[in-house]
Design a protein around this motif. Sequence first.
Motif, PDB file in Angstrom:
ATOM      1  N   THR A 189       1.082  -1.372   0.205  1.00 10.37           N
ATOM      2  CA  THR A 189      -0.542   0.040  -0.293  1.00 10.37           C
ATOM      3  C   THR A 189       1.201   1.672   0.217  1.00 10.37           C
ATOM      4  N   SER A 191       2.385   3.926  -2.319  1.00 10.71           N
ATOM      5  CA  SER A 191       2.416   4.830  -3.397  1.00 10.71           C
ATOM      6  C   SER A 191       1.377   4.351  -5.693  1.00 10.71           C
ATOM      7  N   THR A 192       1.992   3.182  -5.565  1.00 14.65           N
ATOM      8  CA  THR A 192       1.603   2.138  -6.552  1.00 14.65           C
ATOM      9  C   THR A 192       0.422   1.121  -6.162  1.00 14.65           C
ATOM     10  N   ARG A 212       0.713  -4.263   5.244  1.00 16.29           N
ATOM     11  CA  ARG A 212       1.761  -4.152   6.369  1.00 16.29           C
ATOM     12  C   ARG A 212       1.460  -2.813   7.088  1.00 16.29           C
ATOM     13  N   THR A 213       1.824  -1.806   5.969  1.00 14.70           N
ATOM     14  CA  THR A 213       1.975  -0.402   6.988  1.00 14.70           C
ATOM     15  C   THR A 213       0.752   0.540   6.828  1.00 14.70           C
ATOM     16  N   LYS A 331       7.662   9.247   4.653  1.00 16.26           N
ATOM     17  CA  LYS A 331       7.624   8.099   3.124  1.00 16.26           C
ATOM     18  C   LYS A 331       6.804   9.032   2.184  1.00 16.26           C
ATOM     19  N   ARG A 332       7.300   8.605   1.570  1.00 16.95           N
ATOM     20  CA  ARG A 332       7.011   9.306   0.234  1.00 16.95           C
ATOM     21  C   ARG A 332       4.976   9.499   0.099  1.00 16.95           C
ATOM     22  N   GLY A 384       7.293  -2.737  -4.145  1.00 15.39           N
ATOM     23  CA  GLY A 384       8.155  -1.156  -4.238  1.00 15.39           C
ATOM     24  C   GLY A 384       9.581  -1.991  -5.024  1.00 15.39           C
ATOM     25  N   TRP A 498      11.812   3.075   2.767  1.00 12.90           N
ATOM     26  CA  TRP A 498      12.405   2.910   1.281  1.00 12.90           C
ATOM     27  C   TRP A 498      13.783   4.053   1.364  1.00 12.90           C
TER      28      TRP A 498
HETATM   29  P1  NA7 Z   1       6.892   1.140  -1.881  1.00  9.68           P
HETATM   30  O1  NA7 Z   1       6.359   2.760  -1.412  1.00  9.68           O
HETATM   31  O2  NA7 Z   1       7.846   0.987  -1.258  1.00  9.68           O
HETATM   32  O3  NA7 Z   1       5.582   0.168  -1.120  1.00  9.68           O
HETATM   33  C1  NA7 Z   1       5.499  -0.819  -0.707  1.00  9.68           C
HETATM   34  C2  NA7 Z   1       4.575  -1.732  -0.371  1.00  9.68           C
HETATM   35  O4  NA7 Z   1       5.213  -2.414   0.353  1.00  9.68           O
HETATM   36  C3  NA7 Z   1       4.828  -1.258   1.382  1.00  9.68           C
HETATM   37  O5  NA7 Z   1       3.390  -1.157   1.746  1.00  9.68           O
HETATM   38  C4  NA7 Z   1       5.238  -2.463   1.785  1.00  9.68           C
HETATM   39  O6  NA7 Z   1       5.401  -2.421   3.017  1.00  9.68           O
HETATM   40  C5  NA7 Z   1       4.503  -3.373   1.327  1.00  9.68           C
HETATM   41  N1  NA7 Z   1       6.222  -4.962   1.197  1.00  9.68           N
HETATM   42  C6  NA7 Z   1       6.929  -4.731   0.653  1.00  9.68           C
HETATM   43  N2  NA7 Z   1       7.571  -6.506   1.073  1.00  9.68           N
HETATM   44  C7  NA7 Z   1       6.502  -6.254   1.808  1.00  9.68           C
HETATM   45  C8  NA7 Z   1       5.733  -7.848   3.182  1.00  9.68           C
HETATM   46  N3  NA7 Z   1       6.867  -8.453   2.614  1.00  9.68           N
HETATM   47  N4  NA7 Z   1       5.407  -8.542   3.154  1.00  9.68           N
HETATM   48  C9  NA7 Z   1       4.032  -7.632   2.699  1.00  9.68           C
HETATM   49  N5  NA7 Z   1       4.183  -5.874   2.986  1.00  9.68           N
HETATM   50  C10 NA7 Z   1       5.267  -5.492   1.576  1.00  9.68           C
HETATM   51  O7  NA7 Z   1       6.515   0.883  -3.164  1.00  9.68           O
HETATM   52  P2  NA7 Z   1       5.715   1.611  -4.649  1.00  9.68           P
HETATM   53  O8  NA7 Z   1       5.717   0.883  -5.631  1.00  9.68           O
HETATM   54  O9  NA7 Z   1       4.344   1.936  -3.865  1.00  9.68           O
HETATM   55  O10 NA7 Z   1       6.414   3.405  -4.273  1.00  9.68           O
HETATM   56  C11 NA7 Z   1       7.512   3.228  -4.981  1.00  9.68           C
HETATM   57  C12 NA7 Z   1       7.556   4.376  -5.881  1.00  9.68           C
HETATM   58  O11 NA7 Z   1       7.710   4.913  -6.973  1.00  9.68           O
HETATM   59  C13 NA7 Z   1       6.835   5.431  -4.598  1.00  9.68           C
HETATM   60  O12 NA7 Z   1       7.305   6.164  -4.005  1.00  9.68           O
HETATM   61  C14 NA7 Z   1       7.228   7.357  -5.687  1.00  9.68           C
HETATM   62  O13 NA7 Z   1       8.210   8.054  -5.743  1.00  9.68           O
HETATM   63  C15 NA7 Z   1       6.687   6.192  -7.032  1.00  9.68           C
HETATM   64  P3  NA7 Z   1       6.334  -1.480   4.045  1.00  9.68           P
HETATM   65  O14 NA7 Z   1       5.613   0.048   3.998  1.00  9.68           O
HETATM   66  O15 NA7 Z   1       7.181  -1.558   3.873  1.00  9.68           O
HETATM   67  O16 NA7 Z   1       5.485  -1.940   5.583  1.00  9.68           O
END
Ligand code: NA7
Length: 540
Positions: A189, A191-192, A212-213, A331-332, A384, A498
Amino acid sequence: MDMPKIESRVFDALVVGAGFSGLYQLHCLRDKLGLSALVLEAGAGVGGTWYWNRYPGARCDSESHGYCYTFSKELFDGWEWSERYPGQPEILRYLNYVADRLDLKRDIRFDSRVKGARYDEGANFWRIVTNDGAEISARYLITAVGCLSTANIPDFPGLADFKGQWVHTGQWPHKGVDFSGKRVGFIGTGSTGIQAIPVIAETAAHLTVFQRTANYSVPARNAPLTPEFRHYVSENHAAIRRATRSTQNGQPFGIEDRSAFDVPPERRLELYEAAWNKGGLQFRATFRDLLANKAANDTAADFIKSKIRQIVKDPATADKLADIDHPYAAKRPPIDTDYFETYNRANVSLVDVRVAPIEAITRSGLQTRDGREYALDIIVFATGFDAMTGPLLRMNIAGRDGLTLAEAWRAGPRNYLGLQVAGFPNLFMITGPGSPSVLTNMPVAIEQHVEWITGCIAHMRERGIARIEARPESMDRWVKTVNEAADATLLPMARHSWYLGANVPGKPRVFMPYAGGMVRYRSICDDLVRKGYEGFALSR
Ligand code: NA7
């Protein structure tokens, strides 16, 4: 697409990546400096991020009139955006327009991924090898690989045996994915996810979101551009360029010069309400101290949490969505179209995987630690990227004496201005870690880096300088500056972000982008040029 006929194997410059950065860098080196230059691109077309991220709802969070090149009035005038925030297909058309207009494709080798790059000190050349065995030599190696181009796919046991379909949003199939009538599991959850979830919910039989968050989001309020606004844009190239170069975040809007506590609480709420109704990243610009003062940030965070509770009808779901563990925008910050509203649909459910993490992918779905199983036909990973360092490290770059970038960066990325690393002469990074990059409007950061690198190479050629590299002590100073800039904000308070590398197991926890703002960064870069490339070692 026809593969350009590239016979030469020796170039003045090799650029890796044909997104916003690589296209402009090629144009500058070839058409302004008259160098021989080649771009290697892993995709079958130009576009970078916008080539790969084709998921439903993929859209830019920066407004279209600021999310484009501004270096050429002619290019700017020859294109008209249709919406407030451009969607992925439109941005991809735009980048193709630029590549065609500047006749860039003839010098891009597509479907070509860098497998290794080694600095040959005796010859002062970079030797690059591609996945298909091509060997290319170049005096300058310039990475234009983007910050978010290495997909992070969590290592869940059982994924290989899943009998349904699974996809990562950053590697979306070109033919699309048909969700109709399907039970879809959606992980992530950020941005994507926040963009894709509402769109996929419209066709899926059932969509289960694994969160997760919990995350803040503000409505984007996307809409077609009015004829009046299009007219304003077409008449104001210079003003828009000036505006994006004068703000800390490279956006065409400034941050209000008032504290959240300069106004009484009722007025503060009115201002948040107005920003919420206007929509977009500008919400963050309502007060100047939202990212600097936790108490000020709390006022914005509380406002958004109250909106979530108003929108989401089921109180238990609203609780999970509003249970956010970090300051707003640490966070972003995503922006959305009907994200929270989507949880009012009968075919959407939310699972909190902070409480019970995903344990395994099974043959028919997904299993969480509390023993629950979810039957799924399709799993979407919106999980992500191995951000900023991932795309650089996977190229297996080795500098002087065979020192690899992975070794040099074992404790986290160390460089000077995000641009150069000691021991890697004539290697330049566009929007590398340590530069403002992802904390700004990317095309603005990209134009600045490309122009700086172009100026540097011109300087070297005019003076017969063969090599440039960062001095180790400049890197030490810059790492300290990057840390201090981050520590002056609330950004490091998001422990799972990230920006810190926290989303990739085993990655060093280092705050990667420079948080001091684009204006300060540009002036630092310009200043050291005036001082004869202070902090770099130049040799003949
Ligand atoms: P993000 O912002 O890194 O989000 C990834 C999401 O995936 C985030 O909610 C993570 O939870 C979740 N995640 C990652 N690994 C897991 C696992 N193992 N289990 C459950 N959930 C997980 O990527 P986006 O593609 O949304 O965005 C990237 C950037 O692209 C954005 O900021 C813009 O600049 C464009 P977490 O928050 O780590 O607990």
